[in-house]
Design a protein around this motif. Structure first.
Motif, mmCIF file in Angstrom:
data_model
loop_
_atom_site.group_PDB
_atom_site.id
_atom_site.type_symbol
_atom_site.label_atom_id
_atom_site.label_comp_id
_atom_site.label_asym_id
_atom_site.label_seq_id
_atom_site.Cartn_x
_atom_site.Cartn_y
_atom_site.Cartn_z
ATOM 1 N N LEU A 85 65.288 45.517 55.037
ATOM 2 C CA LEU A 85 64.073 46.534 54.878
ATOM 3 C C LEU A 85 64.618 48.106 55.065
ATOM 4 N N LYS A 86 64.106 48.998 54.212
ATOM 5 C CA LYS A 86 64.472 50.336 54.331
ATOM 6 C C LYS A 86 63.287 51.220 54.714
ATOM 7 N N PRO A 87 63.380 52.487 55.114
ATOM 8 C CA PRO A 87 62.385 53.157 55.468
ATOM 9 C C PRO A 87 61.257 53.621 54.415
ATOM 10 N N GLU A 88 61.857 53.492 53.043
ATOM 11 C CA GLU A 88 60.975 53.559 51.998
ATOM 12 C C GLU A 88 60.065 52.507 51.763
ATOM 13 N N ASP A 89 60.253 51.304 52.463
ATOM 14 C CA ASP A 89 59.304 50.174 52.506
ATOM 15 C C ASP A 89 58.166 50.216 53.285
ATOM 16 N N THR A 90 58.108 51.436 54.014
ATOM 17 C CA THR A 90 56.917 51.595 54.922
ATOM 18 C C THR A 90 55.723 51.947 53.998
ATOM 19 N N ALA A 91 54.767 51.191 54.177
ATOM 20 C CA ALA A 91 53.292 51.019 53.184
ATOM 21 C C ALA A 91 52.339 50.110 53.863
ATOM 22 N N MET A 92 51.262 50.015 53.368
ATOM 23 C CA MET A 92 50.177 49.039 53.526
ATOM 24 C C MET A 92 50.416 48.038 52.707
ATOM 25 N N TYR A 93 50.561 46.822 52.903
ATOM 26 C CA TYR A 93 50.861 45.562 52.166
ATOM 27 C C TYR A 93 49.383 44.808 51.942
ATOM 28 N N TYR A 94 49.418 44.435 50.639
ATOM 29 C CA TYR A 94 48.194 43.763 50.233
ATOM 30 C C TYR A 94 48.563 42.572 49.322
ATOM 31 N N CYS A 95 47.889 41.415 49.577
ATOM 32 C CA CYS A 95 47.852 40.262 48.725
ATOM 33 C C CYS A 95 46.815 40.191 47.598
ATOM 34 N N ALA A 96 46.797 39.908 46.528
ATOM 35 C CA ALA A 96 45.834 39.945 45.605
ATOM 36 C C ALA A 96 45.611 38.598 44.817
ATOM 37 N N ALA A 97 44.449 38.297 44.102
ATOM 38 C CA ALA A 97 44.311 37.245 43.382
ATOM 39 C C ALA A 97 43.886 37.437 41.900
ATOM 40 N N GLU A 98 44.215 36.803 41.058
ATOM 41 C CA GLU A 98 43.745 36.797 39.524
ATOM 42 C C GLU A 98 43.368 35.452 39.288
ATOM 43 N N ARG A 99 42.100 35.165 38.394
ATOM 44 C CA ARG A 99 41.871 33.577 38.541
ATOM 45 C C ARG A 99 41.960 33.120 37.203
ATOM 46 N N TYR A 100 42.158 33.579 35.999
ATOM 47 C CA TYR A 100 42.333 32.842 34.844
ATOM 48 C C TYR A 100 43.978 32.798 34.240
ATOM 49 N N LEU A 101 44.823 33.186 34.438
ATOM 50 C CA LEU A 101 46.042 33.244 33.983
ATOM 51 C C LEU A 101 46.868 31.972 34.306
ATOM 52 N N LEU A 102 47.536 31.479 33.295
ATOM 53 C CA LEU A 102 48.428 30.168 33.636
ATOM 54 C C LEU A 102 50.150 31.033 33.719
ATOM 55 N N ARG A 103 50.083 31.910 32.940
ATOM 56 C CA ARG A 103 51.380 32.716 33.098
ATOM 57 C C ARG A 103 51.125 34.088 33.531
ATOM 58 N N CYS A 104 52.074 34.284 34.833
ATOM 59 C CA CYS A 104 51.871 35.369 35.490
ATOM 60 C C CYS A 104 53.011 36.385 35.253
ATOM 61 N N GLY A 105 53.121 37.461 34.277
ATOM 62 C CA GLY A 105 54.243 38.195 34.121
ATOM 63 C C GLY A 105 54.214 39.336 34.756
ATOM 64 N N THR A 106 55.297 40.028 34.584
ATOM 65 C CA THR A 106 55.450 41.348 35.283
ATOM 66 C C THR A 106 54.578 42.325 34.971
ATOM 67 N N TRP A 107 53.950 42.234 33.816
ATOM 68 C CA TRP A 107 53.148 43.346 33.174
ATOM 69 C C TRP A 107 51.850 43.463 34.346
ATOM 70 N N LEU A 108 51.501 42.284 34.968
ATOM 71 C CA LEU A 108 50.454 42.232 35.842
ATOM 72 C C LEU A 108 50.586 43.220 37.118
ATOM 73 N N LEU A 109 51.802 43.412 37.503
ATOM 74 C CA LEU A 109 52.241 44.308 38.460
ATOM 75 C C LEU A 109 51.743 45.721 38.312
ATOM 76 N N TYR A 110 51.825 45.917 36.914
ATOM 77 C CA TYR A 110 51.059 47.241 36.453
ATOM 78 C C TYR A 110 49.843 47.445 36.084
ATOM 79 N N ALA A 111 49.041 46.256 36.337
ATOM 80 C CA ALA A 111 47.638 46.176 36.073
ATOM 81 C C ALA A 111 46.745 45.635 36.963
ATOM 82 N N ASP A 112 46.727 46.399 38.186
ATOM 83 C CA ASP A 112 45.993 45.935 39.377
ATOM 84 C C ASP A 112 44.436 45.598 39.073
ATOM 85 N N THR A 113 44.038 46.286 38.146
ATOM 86 C CA THR A 113 42.542 46.007 37.646
ATOM 87 C C THR A 113 42.375 44.570 37.320
ATOM 88 N N HIS A 114 43.106 43.847 36.943
ATOM 89 C CA HIS A 114 43.026 42.460 36.630
ATOM 90 C C HIS A 114 43.049 41.569 37.814
#
Length: 127
Positions: A85-114
């Motif tokens: 861990l680095k000082p720049e990792d300091t943050a609030m960390y959240y888990c999140a759930a999406e309900r429909y997709l079978l494949r979970c691509g990297t693009w989802l990490l840029y689309a938190d509204t999903h």
């Protein structure tokens, strides 16, 4: 879906933490689970996402060496192992759930509204 994070805390640079997220109510055989983090005054940053079959993707391949996302077989627990861990990792960390997709691509990490469900967050401080 209910999500409850735990495992945050204060750690020195170079140390490790394992975050946990208790998951309930997730539909069977579909949906993506992910970890995000947020620093005050900034938007949420996606870190890693995992599908029902265990396939995982990370925002950056360089993260794969320091962060590891995993889940138990029942998808009742989601984890994020964080090493070096680095000082720049300091943050609030959240888990999140999406309900429909079978494949979970990297693009989802840029689309938190999903993601339709979020935990309350757990604070990680690296000094």
């Amino acid at each position: 879906v209910q999500l409850v994070e735990s495992g945050g805390g204060s750690v020195q640079a170079g140390g490790s933490l394992r975050l946990s997220c208790a998951v309930s109510g997730l539909p069977e055989k579909s949906g993506c689970l992910a970890w995000f983090r947020q620093v005050p005054g900034q938007g949420r940053e996606g870190l890693a996402v995992i599908a029902n079959d265990g396939t995982s993707n990370y925002k950056e391949e360089s993260m794969r060496g320091r962060f590891t996302i995993s889940q138990d077989n029942a998808r009742s627990m989601l984890y994020l192992q964080m090493d070096s861990l680095k000082p720049e990792d300091t943050a609030m960390y959240y888990c999140a759930a999406e309900r429909y997709l079978l494949r979970c691509g990297t693009w989802l990490l840029y689309a938190d509204t999903h993601f339709y469900a979020w935990g309350q967050g757990t604070q990680v401080t690296v000094s």
